[in-house]
Design a protein around this motif. Structure first.
Motif, mmCIF file in Angstrom:
data_model
loop_
_atom_site.group_PDB
_atom_site.id
_atom_site.type_symbol
_atom_site.label_atom_id
_atom_site.label_comp_id
_atom_site.label_asym_id
_atom_site.label_seq_id
_atom_site.Cartn_x
_atom_site.Cartn_y
_atom_site.Cartn_z
ATOM 1 N N ASN A 25 0.833 -1.190 0.000
ATOM 2 C CA ASN A 25 0.000 0.000 0.000
ATOM 3 C C ASN A 25 0.875 1.251 0.000
ATOM 4 O OD1 ASN A 25 0.672 0.691 2.748
ATOM 5 N ND2 ASN A 25 -0.816 -0.825 3.431
ATOM 6 N N LEU A 26 0.253 2.395 -0.203
ATOM 7 C CA LEU A 26 1.009 3.641 -0.309
ATOM 8 C C LEU A 26 1.685 4.032 0.992
ATOM 9 C CD1 LEU A 26 -1.137 5.937 -2.609
ATOM 10 C CD2 LEU A 26 1.144 5.047 -3.039
ATOM 11 N N TYR A 57 -1.445 -8.075 -26.143
ATOM 12 C CA TYR A 57 -2.476 -7.094 -26.458
ATOM 13 C C TYR A 57 -1.818 -5.754 -26.751
ATOM 14 C CZ TYR A 57 -5.616 -10.384 -24.066
ATOM 15 O OH TYR A 57 -6.319 -11.493 -23.664
ATOM 16 N N ASP A 58 -2.491 -4.946 -27.547
ATOM 17 C CA ASP A 58 -1.988 -3.609 -27.826
ATOM 18 C C ASP A 58 -2.635 -2.577 -26.910
ATOM 19 O OD1 ASP A 58 -0.305 -1.870 -29.316
ATOM 20 O OD2 ASP A 58 -2.084 -1.128 -30.364
ATOM 21 N N ILE A 59 -3.954 -2.703 -26.710
ATOM 22 C CA ILE A 59 -4.688 -1.760 -25.868
ATOM 23 C C ILE A 59 -5.551 -2.555 -24.893
ATOM 24 C CG2 ILE A 59 -6.403 0.092 -25.850
ATOM 25 C CD1 ILE A 59 -5.486 0.817 -28.679
ATOM 26 N N ILE A 60 -5.485 -2.174 -23.611
ATOM 27 C CA ILE A 60 -6.229 -2.913 -22.588
ATOM 28 C C ILE A 60 -6.943 -1.983 -21.617
ATOM 29 C CG2 ILE A 60 -4.711 -4.926 -22.660
ATOM 30 C CD1 ILE A 60 -3.464 -3.874 -20.007
ATOM 31 N N GLU A 61 -7.880 -2.588 -20.898
ATOM 32 C CA GLU A 61 -8.517 -1.988 -19.736
ATOM 33 C C GLU A 61 -8.276 -2.948 -18.579
ATOM 34 O OE1 GLU A 61 -12.642 -1.341 -20.568
ATOM 35 O OE2 GLU A 61 -12.201 -0.157 -22.357
ATOM 36 N N ILE A 62 -8.139 -2.401 -17.370
ATOM 37 C CA ILE A 62 -7.867 -3.236 -16.201
ATOM 38 C C ILE A 62 -8.868 -2.906 -15.098
ATOM 39 C CG2 ILE A 62 -6.159 -3.961 -14.493
ATOM 40 C CD1 ILE A 62 -3.985 -2.854 -16.314
ATOM 41 N N ARG A 63 -9.421 -3.966 -14.489
ATOM 42 C CA ARG A 63 -10.302 -3.792 -13.320
ATOM 43 C C ARG A 63 -9.667 -4.482 -12.124
ATOM 44 N NH1 ARG A 63 -15.206 -6.863 -13.835
ATOM 45 N NH2 ARG A 63 -14.343 -8.311 -12.307
ATOM 46 N N TYR A 64 -9.588 -3.762 -11.020
ATOM 47 C CA TYR A 64 -9.025 -4.277 -9.772
ATOM 48 C C TYR A 64 -10.140 -4.421 -8.737
ATOM 49 C CZ TYR A 64 -4.552 -2.840 -11.769
ATOM 50 O OH TYR A 64 -3.462 -2.688 -12.586
ATOM 51 N N ASP A 65 -10.366 -5.635 -8.251
ATOM 52 C CA ASP A 65 -11.318 -5.892 -7.173
ATOM 53 C C ASP A 65 -10.507 -6.169 -5.912
ATOM 54 O OD1 ASP A 65 -13.557 -5.684 -8.854
ATOM 55 O OD2 ASP A 65 -13.347 -7.770 -9.479
ATOM 56 N N VAL A 66 -10.541 -5.237 -4.969
ATOM 57 C CA VAL A 66 -9.687 -5.286 -3.785
ATOM 58 C C VAL A 66 -10.429 -5.943 -2.622
ATOM 59 C CG1 VAL A 66 -8.336 -3.915 -2.156
ATOM 60 C CG2 VAL A 66 -8.507 -3.189 -4.553
ATOM 61 N N ARG A 73 -12.407 0.326 8.223
ATOM 62 C CA ARG A 73 -12.420 1.222 7.069
ATOM 63 C C ARG A 73 -11.018 1.335 6.476
ATOM 64 N NH1 ARG A 73 -15.101 6.677 8.937
ATOM 65 N NH2 ARG A 73 -13.464 6.417 10.448
ATOM 66 N N GLN A 74 -10.935 1.169 5.166
ATOM 67 C CA GLN A 74 -9.661 1.267 4.469
ATOM 68 C C GLN A 74 -9.872 1.967 3.131
ATOM 69 O OE1 GLN A 74 -7.126 -2.348 4.690
ATOM 70 N NE2 GLN A 74 -8.838 -3.217 5.827
ATOM 71 N N ASP A 75 -8.805 2.458 2.589
ATOM 72 C CA ASP A 75 -8.848 3.193 1.333
ATOM 73 C C ASP A 75 -8.459 2.254 0.184
ATOM 74 O OD1 ASP A 75 -8.497 4.950 -0.787
ATOM 75 O OD2 ASP A 75 -7.133 6.274 0.279
ATOM 76 N N VAL A 76 -9.369 2.040 -0.750
ATOM 77 C CA VAL A 76 -9.120 1.137 -1.876
ATOM 78 C C VAL A 76 -7.902 1.605 -2.683
ATOM 79 C CG1 VAL A 76 -10.055 0.310 -4.079
ATOM 80 C CG2 VAL A 76 -11.494 0.347 -2.037
ATOM 81 N N MET A 77 -7.789 2.887 -2.920
ATOM 82 C CA MET A 77 -6.677 3.383 -3.746
ATOM 83 C C MET A 77 -5.338 3.310 -3.030
ATOM 84 S SD MET A 77 -7.624 3.748 -6.722
ATOM 85 C CE MET A 77 -6.086 4.407 -7.305
ATOM 86 N N ASN A 78 -5.342 3.245 -1.709
ATOM 87 C CA ASN A 78 -4.105 3.076 -0.968
ATOM 88 C C ASN A 78 -3.428 1.771 -1.379
ATOM 89 O OD1 ASN A 78 -2.084 3.484 0.897
ATOM 90 N ND2 ASN A 78 -3.384 3.200 2.671
ATOM 91 N N VAL A 79 -4.226 0.727 -1.546
ATOM 92 C CA VAL A 79 -3.725 -0.561 -2.021
ATOM 93 C C VAL A 79 -3.632 -0.559 -3.546
ATOM 94 C CG1 VAL A 79 -4.238 -3.034 -2.173
ATOM 95 C CG2 VAL A 79 -4.638 -1.800 -0.034
#
Length: 134
Positions: A25-26, A57-66, A73-79
């Protein structure tokens, strides 16, 4: 043979280095010694390398399920920020994408998935953007 449009991998959100367990995490990344950060990044790459399929792949999208290790309480973007940086670097070094810049990774999504007390982790889904292939 056609490559799959997407794949999903599960990566750890904490790693053991020596006797100590480090959360990815950050807070850690901001305060850790540069050698510890480098070792954690290498350890993450080793743990993910065998999970990646042999696709390009040349172009992608990424989904993160934390998935957090507790219900506090925690911050999703911290991880998410550290996992994203480490994972995109793994995609490049393993030849899945040419680079991790905005031409190749056009969208990322982060979401809270729940609590996994014994196994905090992140499920990552990589989806090819087929518009790049005509």
């Amino acid at each position: 043979m056609t490559e799959p449009d997407s794949f999903t991998v599960t990566v750890p959100s904490r790693l053991r280095l020596g006797r100590r367990m480090y959360p990815l995490n950050l807070n850690l990344y901001r305060n850790a010694h540069y050698i510890v950060k480098a070792k954690l990044k290498d350890l993450f790459a080793e743990s993910v390398r065998h999970l990646l399929p042999p696709v390009r792949y040349d172009i992608i999208e990424i989904r993160y399920d934390v998935w957090f290790g507790s219900s506090r309480r925690q911050d999703v973007m911290n991880v998410g920020a550290v996992i994203d940086k480490f994972f995109e670097d793994c995609l490049v070094s393993n030849g899945v994408i040419p680079d991790d810049n905005s031409y190749h990774v056009i969208d990322t999504h982060f979401r809270y998935a729940g609590v996994s007390k014994n196994n905090p982790h992140v499920d990552i889904t990589v989806t090819a953007d087929r518009r790049a292939y005509g």
